[in-house]
Design a protein around this motif. Structure first.
Motif, PDB file in Angstrom:
ATOM      1  N   ALA A 102       0.830  -1.204   0.000  1.00 27.60           N
ATOM      2  CA  ALA A 102       0.000   0.000   0.000  1.00 27.60           C
ATOM      3  C   ALA A 102       0.868   1.258   0.000  1.00 27.60           C
ATOM      4  N   ALA A 103       1.958   1.233   0.768  1.00 29.34           N
ATOM      5  CA  ALA A 103       2.867   2.384   0.812  1.00 29.34           C
ATOM      6  C   ALA A 103       3.495   2.626  -0.560  1.00 29.34           C
ATOM      7  N   ALA A 104       3.896   1.543  -1.238  1.00 30.20           N
ATOM      8  CA  ALA A 104       4.492   1.671  -2.573  1.00 30.20           C
ATOM      9  C   ALA A 104       3.478   2.237  -3.568  1.00 30.20           C
ATOM     10  N   ARG A 105       2.228   1.811  -3.472  1.00 19.89           N
ATOM     11  CA  ARG A 105       1.190   2.347  -4.363  1.00 19.89           C
ATOM     12  C   ARG A 105       1.044   3.854  -4.177  1.00 19.89           C
ATOM     13  N   ARG A 106       1.012   4.289  -2.919  1.00 25.27           N
ATOM     14  CA  ARG A 106       0.851   5.720  -2.650  1.00 25.27           C
ATOM     15  C   ARG A 106       2.015   6.516  -3.250  1.00 25.27           C
ATOM     16  N   LEU A 107       3.209   5.974  -3.147  1.00 21.23           N
ATOM     17  CA  LEU A 107       4.375   6.665  -3.703  1.00 21.23           C
ATOM     18  C   LEU A 107       4.318   6.725  -5.220  1.00 21.23           C
ATOM     19  N   LEU A 108       3.969   5.610  -5.845  1.00 19.66           N
ATOM     20  CA  LEU A 108       4.024   5.531  -7.301  1.00 19.66           C
ATOM     21  C   LEU A 108       2.831   6.205  -7.976  1.00 19.66           C
ATOM     22  N   LEU A 109       1.802   6.540  -7.199  1.00 23.78           N
ATOM     23  CA  LEU A 109       0.652   7.266  -7.733  1.00 23.78           C
ATOM     24  C   LEU A 109       0.835   8.784  -7.642  1.00 23.78           C
ATOM     25  N   ARG A 110       1.871   9.233  -6.976  1.00 20.47           N
ATOM     26  CA  ARG A 110       2.116  10.668  -6.824  1.00 20.47           C
ATOM     27  C   ARG A 110       2.481  11.319  -8.164  1.00 20.47           C
ATOM     28  N   LYS A 111       2.111  12.597  -8.314  1.00 22.22           N
ATOM     29  CA  LYS A 111       2.522  13.324  -9.512  1.00 22.22           C
ATOM     30  C   LYS A 111       4.042  13.482  -9.540  1.00 22.22           C
ATOM     31  N   ASP A 112       4.611  13.698  -8.328  1.00 21.61           N
ATOM     32  CA  ASP A 112       6.071  13.794  -8.217  1.00 21.61           C
ATOM     33  C   ASP A 112       6.658  12.433  -7.821  1.00 21.61           C
ATOM     34  N   ARG A 113       6.325  11.426  -8.597  1.00 27.07           N
ATOM     35  CA  ARG A 113       6.711  10.046  -8.276  1.00 27.07           C
ATOM     36  C   ARG A 113       8.230   9.940  -8.092  1.00 27.07           C
ATOM     37  N   PRO A 114       8.669   9.310  -7.012  1.00 24.14           N
ATOM     38  CA  PRO A 114      10.113   9.146  -6.804  1.00 24.14           C
ATOM     39  C   PRO A 114      10.708   8.183  -7.826  1.00 24.14           C
ATOM     40  N   ASP A 115      11.988   8.386  -8.129  1.00 19.20           N
ATOM     41  CA  ASP A 115      12.660   7.457  -9.048  1.00 19.20           C
ATOM     42  C   ASP A 115      13.545   6.456  -8.307  1.00 19.20           C
ATOM     43  N   ALA A 116      13.545   6.533  -6.968  1.00 18.58           N
ATOM     44  CA  ALA A 116      14.281   5.554  -6.158  1.00 18.58           C
ATOM     45  C   ALA A 116      13.592   5.417  -4.805  1.00 18.58           C
ATOM     46  N   ILE A 117      13.485   4.188  -4.313  1.00 18.18           N
ATOM     47  CA  ILE A 117      12.834   3.916  -3.027  1.00 18.18           C
ATOM     48  C   ILE A 117      13.765   3.055  -2.178  1.00 18.18           C
ATOM     49  N   PHE A 118      14.065   3.538  -0.982  1.00 19.50           N
ATOM     50  CA  PHE A 118      14.815   2.740  -0.007  1.00 19.50           C
ATOM     51  C   PHE A 118      13.831   2.262   1.048  1.00 19.50           C
ATOM     52  N   CYS A 119      13.791   0.956   1.279  1.00 23.92           N
ATOM     53  CA  CYS A 119      12.894   0.358   2.268  1.00 23.92           C
ATOM     54  C   CYS A 119      13.706  -0.112   3.471  1.00 23.92           C
ATOM     55  N   ALA A 120      13.146   0.051   4.676  1.00 25.94           N
ATOM     56  CA  ALA A 120      13.890  -0.236   5.894  1.00 25.94           C
ATOM     57  C   ALA A 120      14.164  -1.713   6.116  1.00 25.94           C
ATOM     58  N   ASN A 121      13.542  -2.597   5.338  1.00 27.41           N
ATOM     59  CA  ASN A 121      13.973  -3.997   5.345  1.00 27.41           C
ATOM     60  C   ASN A 121      13.600  -4.652   4.014  1.00 27.41           C
ATOM     61  N   ASP A 122      14.076  -5.869   3.812  1.00 31.91           N
ATOM     62  CA  ASP A 122      13.890  -6.544   2.523  1.00 31.91           C
ATOM     63  C   ASP A 122      12.442  -6.945   2.255  1.00 31.91           C
ATOM     64  N   THR A 123      11.706  -7.305   3.306  1.00 35.22           N
ATOM     65  CA  THR A 123      10.306  -7.677   3.107  1.00 35.22           C
ATOM     66  C   THR A 123       9.543  -6.535   2.460  1.00 35.22           C
ATOM     67  N   MET A 124       9.774  -5.318   2.942  1.00 35.27           N
ATOM     68  CA  MET A 124       9.090  -4.154   2.382  1.00 35.27           C
ATOM     69  C   MET A 124       9.586  -3.850   0.976  1.00 35.27           C
ATOM     70  N   ALA A 125      10.879  -4.046   0.726  1.00 33.66           N
ATOM     71  CA  ALA A 125      11.430  -3.801  -0.607  1.00 33.66           C
ATOM     72  C   ALA A 125      10.867  -4.783  -1.628  1.00 33.66           C
ATOM     73  N   ILE A 126      10.716  -6.041  -1.241  1.00 40.54           N
ATOM     74  CA  ILE A 126      10.144  -7.040  -2.143  1.00 40.54           C
ATOM     75  C   ILE A 126       8.686  -6.707  -2.441  1.00 40.54           C
ATOM     76  N   ALA A 127       7.971  -6.196  -1.427  1.00 44.89           N
ATOM     77  CA  ALA A 127       6.590  -5.748  -1.658  1.00 44.89           C
ATOM     78  C   ALA A 127       6.562  -4.588  -2.646  1.00 44.89           C
ATOM     79  N   ALA A 128       7.505  -3.655  -2.508  1.00 43.73           N
ATOM     80  CA  ALA A 128       7.562  -2.500  -3.407  1.00 43.73           C
ATOM     81  C   ALA A 128       7.893  -2.928  -4.838  1.00 43.73           C
ATOM     82  N   ILE A 129       8.803  -3.881  -4.987  1.00 42.12           N
ATOM     83  CA  ILE A 129       9.141  -4.402  -6.324  1.00 42.12           C
ATOM     84  C   ILE A 129       7.912  -5.036  -6.964  1.00 42.12           C
TER      85      ILE A 129
END
Length: 343
Positions: A229-256
């Motif tokens: 859900a956090a990744a969706r909110r980020l990627l739906l932004r008009k100013d979408r980030p081009d890099a995301i650092f996640c505080a652990n691998d579980t969250m990073a795999i979810a973002a991928i």
């Protein structure tokens, strides 16, 4: 229906074999002095009666249970599953046994104090669990040393074993900036986690020192669904980030998963995603996650060393920081010469 039979005791073996109870005890104690013939008679009698010595009772007679309690709040986190296996093996090699105390409610909760102290454990290891002052105080009174694993504590007299969170997060920030990223985001774990705080501070600190704007923050609570859900909110932004650092691998795999399958993004080119821990799944070809490794083996070795030391001096304490390393894979944009090799 026959009534339940009482378990066979050392007294029963001694009476049947015609020896003393102390002789039975010595027969089951490696290195103890007992005549060969007597030992054989005792062992034969014990086998016939179905007697098995109670290791817990024998240990308690010596003033130690040889049991180490482990409180863990997130068994869904692969880093903690890996840690538990390593810890069980290392404790076994040291002649100790692991007893698991799940903390209902995750890292915000803690195991039952009465349940822990009922077993007269020799030490308590908390895996990213924030203990209450009541738990800490009751363990202190019972002379049960507490070791915080992957979590720091403001208490001066507490022991902890942690990775180098700030250094790792700074390494991730340096890698992303070297890849030419201009708009960065951070998916945080839980707000009260010292591990999360150190990683966020290191990441933001490095960006600020190098003139980069602060990252956009979302919370993933160290959980897969919340991180999607956090990744969706980020990627739906008009100013979408081009890099995301996640505080652990579980969250990073979810973002991928979200970036690739819901937004159709080329992870590693259109958006870079990095994690932290280097769990085994991070190396899977489907994720190829850039991450900073937590040296689980070294952290477990340090924890067992502390347990053995604190069993002798329960009021001692030590803070151990185990360094890790940046592991670059294809989930982040390639950088120029001099960068870490991709794996």
């Amino acid at each position: 229906m026959e009534p339940d039979k009482e378990p066979v005791s050392a007294f029963d073996v001694a009476r049947e074999a015609g020896v003393s109870q102390s002789a039975v005890s010595r027969a089951f104690t490696p290195g103890a002095s007992v005549a060969v013939e007597t030992r054989e008679r005792i062992l034969t009698t014990a086998e016939k009666l179905g007697y098995r010595p109670n290791p817990l009772a024998r240990a308690l007679l010596r003033g130690r249970s040889n049991i180490v309690g482990v409180g863990v709040g997130d068994l869904a986190n692969p880093f903690f599953v890996q840690t538990l296996q390593l810890l069980a093996d290392a404790l076994d090699a040291a002649g100790l046994r692991l007893m698991l105390f799940p903390a209902q409610g995750g890292s915000q909760a803690e195991p039952s104090v009465s349940e822990i102290l009922h077993y007269r454990i020799d030490a308590l290891v908390l895996l990213s669990v924030s203990p209450s002052s009541d738990l800490t105080e009751q363990c202190r009174r019972a002379r049960v040393p507490v070791i915080h694993f992957n979590r720091t504590t403001p208490a001066r007299d507490a022991s902890c074993v942690v990775g180098d969170n700030s250094t790792g997060a700074r390494a991730i920030a340096a890698h992303l900036l070297a890849g030419g990223h201009l708009s960065l985001a951070f998916i945080a774990g839980t707000a009260d986690s010292s591990t999360n705080a150190e990683r966020e501070a290191g990441f933001c600190g490095y960006l600020a020192e190098h003139g980069a704007p602060p990252p956009i923050r979302e919370y993933g609570e160290y959980a897969f669904e919340q991180s999607m859900a956090a990744a969706r909110r980020l990627l739906l932004r008009k100013d979408r980030p081009d890099a995301i650092f996640c505080a652990n691998d579980t969250m990073a795999i979810a973002a991928i998963t979200v970036a690739r399958h819901e937004f159709g993004l080329d992870v590693g080119r259109e958006v870079s995603i990095a994690g932290y821990d280097d769990v085994p799944m991070a190396a899977w070809p489907g994720f190829a996650l850039t991450t900073f490794s937590q040296p689980a083996t070294q952290m477990v070795e340090a924890t067992v060393r502390l347990i053995l030391a604190l069993r002798a001096v329960s009021d001692g304490h030590e803070r151990v920081v185990c360094p890790g390393e940046l592991v670059v894979r294809s989930s982040t944009r390639p950088v120029g010469r001099g960068s870490c090799p991709r794996r």
